[in-house]
Design a protein around this motif. Structure first.
Motif, PDB file in Angstrom:
ATOM      1  N   ALA A  95       0.829  -1.207   0.000  1.00  0.00           N
ATOM      2  CA  ALA A  95       0.000   0.000   0.000  1.00  0.00           C
ATOM      3  C   ALA A  95       0.862   1.255   0.000  1.00  0.00           C
ATOM      4  O   ALA A  95       0.585   2.212  -0.746  1.00  0.00           O
ATOM      5  N   LEU A  96       1.907   1.278   0.808  1.00  0.00           N
ATOM      6  CA  LEU A  96       2.781   2.448   0.840  1.00  0.00           C
ATOM      7  C   LEU A  96       3.444   2.670  -0.517  1.00  0.00           C
ATOM      8  O   LEU A  96       3.534   3.803  -0.998  1.00  0.00           O
ATOM      9  N   ALA A  97       3.896   1.588  -1.131  1.00  0.00           N
ATOM     10  CA  ALA A  97       4.550   1.713  -2.440  1.00  0.00           C
ATOM     11  C   ALA A  97       3.569   2.252  -3.484  1.00  0.00           C
ATOM     12  O   ALA A  97       3.924   3.117  -4.294  1.00  0.00           O
ATOM     13  N   ALA A  98       2.329   1.758  -3.460  1.00  0.00           N
ATOM     14  CA  ALA A  98       1.334   2.211  -4.434  1.00  0.00           C
ATOM     15  C   ALA A  98       0.977   3.676  -4.211  1.00  0.00           C
ATOM     16  O   ALA A  98       0.818   4.441  -5.180  1.00  0.00           O
ATOM     17  N   LEU A  99       0.842   4.078  -2.965  1.00  0.00           N
ATOM     18  CA  LEU A  99       0.525   5.475  -2.669  1.00  0.00           C
ATOM     19  C   LEU A  99       1.659   6.399  -3.091  1.00  0.00           C
ATOM     20  O   LEU A  99       1.432   7.491  -3.611  1.00  0.00           O
ATOM     21  N   ARG A 100       2.875   5.965  -2.866  1.00  0.00           N
ATOM     22  CA  ARG A 100       4.024   6.791  -3.244  1.00  0.00           C
ATOM     23  C   ARG A 100       4.129   6.917  -4.758  1.00  0.00           C
ATOM     24  O   ARG A 100       4.482   7.975  -5.285  1.00  0.00           O
ATOM     25  N   GLY A 103       2.353   9.709  -6.215  1.00  0.00           N
ATOM     26  CA  GLY A 103       2.855  11.048  -5.946  1.00  0.00           C
ATOM     27  C   GLY A 103       2.521  11.610  -4.589  1.00  0.00           C
ATOM     28  O   GLY A 103       2.743  12.804  -4.342  1.00  0.00           O
ATOM     29  N   LEU A 104       2.005  10.793  -3.690  1.00  0.00           N
ATOM     30  CA  LEU A 104       1.656  11.269  -2.351  1.00  0.00           C
ATOM     31  C   LEU A 104       2.892  11.288  -1.449  1.00  0.00           C
ATOM     32  O   LEU A 104       3.740  10.400  -1.516  1.00  0.00           O
ATOM     33  N   HIS A 105       2.976  12.307  -0.619  1.00  0.00           N
ATOM     34  CA  HIS A 105       4.054  12.423   0.361  1.00  0.00           C
ATOM     35  C   HIS A 105       3.636  11.613   1.583  1.00  0.00           C
ATOM     36  O   HIS A 105       2.556  11.832   2.138  1.00  0.00           O
ATOM     37  N   LEU A 106       4.477  10.684   2.020  1.00  0.00           N
ATOM     38  CA  LEU A 106       4.097   9.754   3.085  1.00  0.00           C
ATOM     39  C   LEU A 106       4.937   9.972   4.334  1.00  0.00           C
ATOM     40  O   LEU A 106       6.161  10.053   4.276  1.00  0.00           O
ATOM     41  N   VAL A 107       4.248  10.054   5.466  1.00  0.00           N
ATOM     42  CA  VAL A 107       4.888  10.275   6.762  1.00  0.00           C
ATOM     43  C   VAL A 107       4.362   9.243   7.754  1.00  0.00           C
ATOM     44  O   VAL A 107       3.165   8.947   7.774  1.00  0.00           O
ATOM     45  N   VAL A 108       5.246   8.700   8.562  1.00  0.00           N
ATOM     46  CA  VAL A 108       4.853   7.834   9.680  1.00  0.00           C
ATOM     47  C   VAL A 108       5.071   8.623  10.954  1.00  0.00           C
ATOM     48  O   VAL A 108       6.179   9.111  11.208  1.00  0.00           O
ATOM     49  N   ALA A 109       4.033   8.782  11.767  1.00  0.00           N
ATOM     50  CA  ALA A 109       4.154   9.543  13.011  1.00  0.00           C
ATOM     51  C   ALA A 109       3.072   9.106  13.987  1.00  0.00           C
ATOM     52  O   ALA A 109       1.884   9.249  13.702  1.00  0.00           O
ATOM     53  N   GLY A 110       3.484   8.566  15.128  1.00  0.00           N
ATOM     54  CA  GLY A 110       2.526   8.136  16.135  1.00  0.00           C
ATOM     55  C   GLY A 110       3.090   8.298  17.525  1.00  0.00           C
ATOM     56  O   GLY A 110       4.217   8.770  17.704  1.00  0.00           O
ATOM     57  N   ASN A 111       2.309   7.909  18.513  1.00  0.00           N
ATOM     58  CA  ASN A 111       2.767   7.914  19.898  1.00  0.00           C
ATOM     59  C   ASN A 111       3.582   6.651  20.145  1.00  0.00           C
ATOM     60  O   ASN A 111       3.024   5.560  20.313  1.00  0.00           O
ATOM     61  N   ASP A 128       8.549   9.030   3.206  1.00  0.00           N
ATOM     62  CA  ASP A 128       9.440  10.195   3.153  1.00  0.00           C
ATOM     63  C   ASP A 128       9.963  10.617   4.518  1.00  0.00           C
ATOM     64  O   ASP A 128      11.075  11.140   4.619  1.00  0.00           O
ATOM     65  N   GLU A 129       9.173  10.425   5.555  1.00  0.00           N
ATOM     66  CA  GLU A 129       9.573  10.837   6.905  1.00  0.00           C
ATOM     67  C   GLU A 129       9.068   9.824   7.922  1.00  0.00           C
ATOM     68  O   GLU A 129       7.972   9.270   7.776  1.00  0.00           O
ATOM     69  N   ILE A 130       9.878   9.579   8.950  1.00  0.00           N
ATOM     70  CA  ILE A 130       9.449   8.765  10.084  1.00  0.00           C
ATOM     71  C   ILE A 130       9.799   9.527  11.347  1.00  0.00           C
ATOM     72  O   ILE A 130      10.956   9.866  11.582  1.00  0.00           O
ATOM     73  N   ARG A 131       8.783   9.822  12.137  1.00  0.00           N
ATOM     74  CA  ARG A 131       8.973  10.503  13.410  1.00  0.00           C
ATOM     75  C   ARG A 131       8.089   9.823  14.459  1.00  0.00           C
ATOM     76  O   ARG A 131       7.219   9.024  14.122  1.00  0.00           O
ATOM     77  N   ASN A 132       8.307  10.154  15.724  1.00  0.00           N
ATOM     78  CA  ASN A 132       7.403   9.678  16.763  1.00  0.00           C
ATOM     79  C   ASN A 132       7.239  10.749  17.824  1.00  0.00           C
ATOM     80  O   ASN A 132       7.898  11.791  17.788  1.00  0.00           O
ATOM     81  N   GLU A 151       3.746  20.275   9.564  1.00  0.00           N
ATOM     82  CA  GLU A 151       5.016  20.892   9.193  1.00  0.00           C
ATOM     83  C   GLU A 151       5.960  19.864   8.573  1.00  0.00           C
ATOM     84  O   GLU A 151       6.675  20.163   7.610  1.00  0.00           O
ATOM     85  N   LEU A 152       5.952  18.658   9.120  1.00  0.00           N
ATOM     86  CA  LEU A 152       6.773  17.583   8.561  1.00  0.00           C
ATOM     87  C   LEU A 152       6.344  17.251   7.133  1.00  0.00           C
ATOM     88  O   LEU A 152       7.177  17.055   6.242  1.00  0.00           O
ATOM     89  N   ALA A 153       5.041  17.148   6.938  1.00  0.00           N
ATOM     90  CA  ALA A 153       4.513  16.797   5.618  1.00  0.00           C
ATOM     91  C   ALA A 153       4.746  17.911   4.607  1.00  0.00           C
ATOM     92  O   ALA A 153       4.882  17.653   3.406  1.00  0.00           O
TER      93      ALA A 153
END
Length: 215
Positions: A95-100, A103-111, A128-132, A151-153
């Motif tokens: 799914a991530l590969a297809a979304l990318r 042309g979508l910008h992809l970020v992972v960010a959770g608690n 594109d970004e991984i934060r927590n 801001e990250l996105a």
């Protein structure tokens, strides 16, 4: 008219990561059956309690931080209460590969705790970004978390979709921030929260593969 979605931000636990093995290891650590551990986690989800309530039910007054420190000392190289690539849900990479590709910008960010960041980055996910929350210095559902994520996105909130498994931590604060909330119906919170009235503020999906055509 809704603005076109240009970025997608993903929660971690029970959105990308199947947490079953984590809870199984906790069950073994605490000396209870897997059914007991999972049942108590489900009760926390149903009763809007933090997962620490499950530990306290098993051992009243249980100090999670102290136990985690002792566990780390005993098994410094083990997974303990974190995860690796084997815990990814089967639909994540495709799914991530297809979304990318679209042309979508992809970020992972959770608690997530600090150690989870290294675990996620080691998976080489097509994002594109991984934060927590530990790195951002703010946790969901605080509005500051979603401000930091936007801001990250690098896009306006109305151009961002936030995907998570909870209405309280994901759907409602994401919607209030101006983002498009998407509730994924998996894990105990996802199934329970999908039938709550506030889920009407979100688009509900049963897998990440559904996002490819949805967005």
């Amino acid at each position: 008219m809704r603005s076109p979605t240009r970025a997608v931000v993903f929660d971690v636990g029970e959105t990308l990561i199947d947490e079953t093995r984590i809870w199984m290891r906790w069950a073994q650590r605490l000396g209870v059956t897997p059914l007991t551990m999972l049942g108590l986690i489900g009760a926390c989800a149903a009763n809007d309690q933090p997962v620490t309530a499950a530990f306290d039910t098993i051992r009243p007054g249980f100090d999670v931080d102290a136990e985690e420190a002792a566990w780390a000392a005993e098994d410094p190289t083990g997974l303990r209460n974190t995860f690796d690539a084997d815990d990814l849900y089967p639909d994540v990479r495709s799914a991530l590969a297809a979304l990318r590709e679209r042309g979508l910008h992809l970020v992972v960010a959770g608690n997530q705790p600090a150690q989870a960041l290294a675990a996620l980055r080691a998976m080489n996910l097509p994002v594109d970004e991984i934060r927590n929350s530990a790195e951002l210095g703010v946790e969901k559902p605080a509005p500051g978390f979603f401000t930091a994520v936007a801001e990250l996105a690098g896009f306006a909130p109305e151009e961002i979709a936030y995907v998570g498994d909870r209405t309280d931590n994901d759907v409602l604060p994401a919607a209030d921030s101006g983002m498009r909330p998407i509730l994924i119906r998996r894990g105990p919170w996802g199934h329970l929260h999908a039938v709550r009235p506030e889920a009407a503020r979100a688009t509900v999906v049963d897998s990440l593969d559904e996002l490819v055509n949805l967005l």
